[in-house]
Motif scaffolding. Structure first.
Motif, PDB file in Angstrom:
ATOM      1  N   ALA A  64      71.115  55.436 -20.169  1.00 49.12           N
ATOM      2  CA  ALA A  64      69.805  55.025 -20.677  1.00 49.12           C
ATOM      3  C   ALA A  64      69.939  53.924 -21.722  1.00 49.12           C
ATOM      4  O   ALA A  64      69.038  53.089 -21.876  1.00 49.12           O
ATOM      5  CB  ALA A  64      69.072  56.239 -21.259  1.00 49.12           C
ATOM      6  N   SER A  65      71.039  53.869 -22.402  1.00 50.51           N
ATOM      7  CA  SER A  65      71.263  52.837 -23.426  1.00 50.51           C
ATOM      8  C   SER A  65      71.413  51.443 -22.829  1.00 50.51           C
ATOM      9  O   SER A  65      71.366  50.436 -23.535  1.00 50.51           O
ATOM     10  CB  SER A  65      72.503  53.183 -24.259  1.00 50.51           C
ATOM     11  OG  SER A  65      73.644  53.312 -23.424  1.00 50.51           O
ATOM     12  N   ASP A  66      71.583  51.347 -21.492  1.00 54.65           N
ATOM     13  CA  ASP A  66      71.708  50.052 -20.821  1.00 54.65           C
ATOM     14  C   ASP A  66      70.368  49.519 -20.321  1.00 54.65           C
ATOM     15  O   ASP A  66      70.329  48.571 -19.512  1.00 54.65           O
ATOM     16  CB  ASP A  66      72.680  50.159 -19.642  1.00 54.65           C
ATOM     17  CG  ASP A  66      74.135  50.217 -20.086  1.00 54.65           C
ATOM     18  OD1 ASP A  66      74.422  49.760 -21.200  1.00 54.65           O
ATOM     19  OD2 ASP A  66      74.967  50.744 -19.313  1.00 54.65           O
ATOM     20  N   ALA A  67      69.282  50.084 -20.787  1.00 52.10           N
ATOM     21  CA  ALA A  67      67.951  49.632 -20.369  1.00 52.10           C
ATOM     22  C   ALA A  67      67.788  48.135 -20.619  1.00 52.10           C
ATOM     23  O   ALA A  67      68.187  47.606 -21.664  1.00 52.10           O
ATOM     24  CB  ALA A  67      66.877  50.399 -21.136  1.00 52.10           C
ATOM     25  N   GLY A  68      67.230  47.435 -19.629  1.00 51.42           N
ATOM     26  CA  GLY A  68      66.958  46.008 -19.735  1.00 51.42           C
ATOM     27  C   GLY A  68      68.141  45.111 -19.395  1.00 51.42           C
ATOM     28  O   GLY A  68      67.989  43.889 -19.322  1.00 51.42           O
ATOM     29  N   LYS A  69      69.305  45.682 -19.156  1.00 57.40           N
ATOM     30  CA  LYS A  69      70.495  44.878 -18.875  1.00 57.40           C
ATOM     31  C   LYS A  69      70.658  44.604 -17.374  1.00 57.40           C
ATOM     32  O   LYS A  69      70.133  45.319 -16.538  1.00 57.40           O
ATOM     33  CB  LYS A  69      71.750  45.584 -19.376  1.00 57.40           C
ATOM     34  CG  LYS A  69      71.849  45.736 -20.890  1.00 57.40           C
ATOM     35  CD  LYS A  69      73.161  46.425 -21.256  1.00 57.40           C
ATOM     36  CE  LYS A  69      73.299  46.596 -22.762  1.00 57.40           C
ATOM     37  NZ  LYS A  69      74.574  47.280 -23.120  1.00 57.40           N
ATOM     38  N   THR A  70      71.408  43.539 -17.094  1.00 62.75           N
ATOM     39  CA  THR A  70      71.870  43.306 -15.724  1.00 62.75           C
ATOM     40  C   THR A  70      73.270  43.903 -15.621  1.00 62.75           C
ATOM     41  O   THR A  70      74.174  43.530 -16.384  1.00 62.75           O
ATOM     42  CB  THR A  70      71.895  41.810 -15.379  1.00 62.75           C
ATOM     43  OG1 THR A  70      70.555  41.300 -15.445  1.00 62.75           O
ATOM     44  CG2 THR A  70      72.460  41.588 -13.983  1.00 62.75           C
ATOM     45  N   LEU A  71      73.431  44.848 -14.688  1.00 70.02           N
ATOM     46  CA  LEU A  71      74.665  45.609 -14.585  1.00 70.02           C
ATOM     47  C   LEU A  71      75.403  45.297 -13.296  1.00 70.02           C
ATOM     48  O   LEU A  71      74.798  44.926 -12.280  1.00 70.02           O
ATOM     49  CB  LEU A  71      74.366  47.121 -14.644  1.00 70.02           C
ATOM     50  CG  LEU A  71      73.588  47.611 -15.877  1.00 70.02           C
ATOM     51  CD1 LEU A  71      73.298  49.102 -15.744  1.00 70.02           C
ATOM     52  CD2 LEU A  71      74.355  47.324 -17.172  1.00 70.02           C
TER      53      LEU A  71
END
Length: 412
Positions: A64-71
């Protein structure tokens, strides 16, 4: 039955249920044959539901801490894959399918349709996500040791599904009670026999047995007992092997009404004989050794009504079910009708779209069979009632309702 004091419906229901001691005989049967049977013991959860953390959606397993990222998509995980262990580096995620095991290094599933810039190797995660979404945690539905289903429940399709999820193939249930149905009357002919204008076909037994079958009980038809005390007594002596005996006719005060005396000669201890209801007051119930005896009126309409009102709860309790009270539903009365004051009236009617309409303005005879066909519900009045007005809300027992564990108030 002149000068006879009849007990109230409430007292009759209480006494009838007191007669129904629960069967203690049990058997183990295959799961696929368990539908409609009564559990004889609690079922305990032996496998967590779900058995492992898994995805509720096709999408991406992320932190959830990676919200908004391109992974970067590390790997794909399919349902049935084993050994999906934590292996993500920074700014990585998994592509995952519904039902697949979720590795421990992620905490949220994002459905594929909510993501953007999806390719074979990259995906952009929405900036607003809720931690834990679409992640089904091990044991969140049921944990090992929980009570899944309790003794006395009647097994339905949802129970079957739950039992199968535990790998259960055999179920311990209460053995089916044995039920005999008989009729009385020299005027009766079986449907396959020829009937002249002074004879009638025996519809009571067939109606009662089919109603019991519809509600999950099996009954044996044991024929017509003649209007003769000695023959009646001899016939009844052969029925003591049954758990329940249901008879129709021969319990009023006519010269040929021998059935109550014949039962008594076979040891029947009468709990009550006559209830202050209309129709169906000449109903008798009691115990003949270990056999519950239920003698109904000979006219078809009160015989079938009393079967629904009295017999179904008695059989359910004796079968070991926790649910042996009639449930009620509410509907608005749409036609004024009168009832006989001083008695509990059992009124036939039809419920459609929340409205109740009395059958034939409540003007039908005890021998009128089609009144049952035209109805799908019973309305039970209290003894003080003289009429039922348009717009009144009615408590109703519908013919398709199931019995429930908690006693409902049935009177209007």
């Amino acid at each position: 039955m002149k000068n006879k004091i009849f007990i109230s419906l409430e007292e009759a229901i209480k006494k009838s249920l007191e007669l129904a001691d629960t069967s203690t005989l049990i058997e183990s049967i295959p799961l696929e044959k368990a539908l409609g049977r009564v559990l004889s013991k609690d079922i305990i959860c032996i496998k967590n539901l779900p058995a492992f953390n898994n995805s509720a959606m096709d999408g991406f397993a992320v932190k959830a801490s990676d919200a908004g990222k391109t992974l970067t998509i590390k790997s794909k995980i399919f349902a049935g894959d084993k050994g999906s262990s934590a292996s993500l580096a920074e700014n990585e995620c998994y592509k995952i399918m519904t039902g697949a095991k979720v590795p421990d290094d992620v905490d949220t599933i994002i459905p594929i349709e909510l993501c953007s810039d999806v390719s074979e190797t990259k995906v952009t995660i929405p900036s607003e996500i809720k931690k834990g979404n679409h992640l089904r945690l091990k044991g969140e539905e049921q944990k090992e040791g929980n009570s899944l289903i309790t003794k006395g429940e009647t097994i339905n399709f949802s129970h079957i599904t739950l039992l199968a999820s535990q790998g259960i193939t055999m179920v311990e249930v209460v053995k089916k009670i044995s039920i005999a149905v008989i009729s009385t009357g020299n005027e009766l002919k079986e449907p396959w026999e020829t009937s002249d204008d002074e004879e009638i076909y025996n519809c009571n037994s067939y109606g009662i047995i089919s109603l019991l079958n519809q509600k999950g009980f099996e009954a044996s038809y044991c024929g017509v007992i003649p209007d003769n005390l000695e023959e009646s007594s001899n016939c009844i002596s052969n029925l003591k092997k049954y758990d329940v005996v249901i008879s129709t006719g021969g319990i009023s005060m006519g010269d040929a009404d021998f059935i109550s005396q014949a039962f008594k000669e076979n040891g029947l201890k009468v709990a009550f004989h006559g209830v202050n209801i209309k129709p169906g007051k000449p109903i008798m119930m009691g115990k003949m050794d270990n056999t519950v005896v239920i003698s109904l009126p000979g006219n078809p309409l009160p015989a079938l009504i009393n079967t629904y009102l009295f017999i179904l709860p008695v059989l359910s309790k004796k079968q070991g079910s926790k649910a042996f009270y009639h449930d009620t539903t509410f509907a608005m009365n749409t036609q004024r009708f009168t009832v006989k004051q001083g008695k509990v009236n059992i009124v036939l009617g039809k419920v459609e779209s929340g409205n109740f309409k009395v059958t034939r303005e409540n003007k039908y005879g005890a021998a009128m069979i089609t009144a049952l066909y035209e109805s799908n519900a019973l309305l039970v009045t209290n003894e003080e009632r003289a009429s039922f007005e348009v717009g009144e809300e009615a408590h109703l027992i519908t013919f398709d309702s199931n019995l429930v564990e908690k006693e409902s108030y049935i009177f209007n």
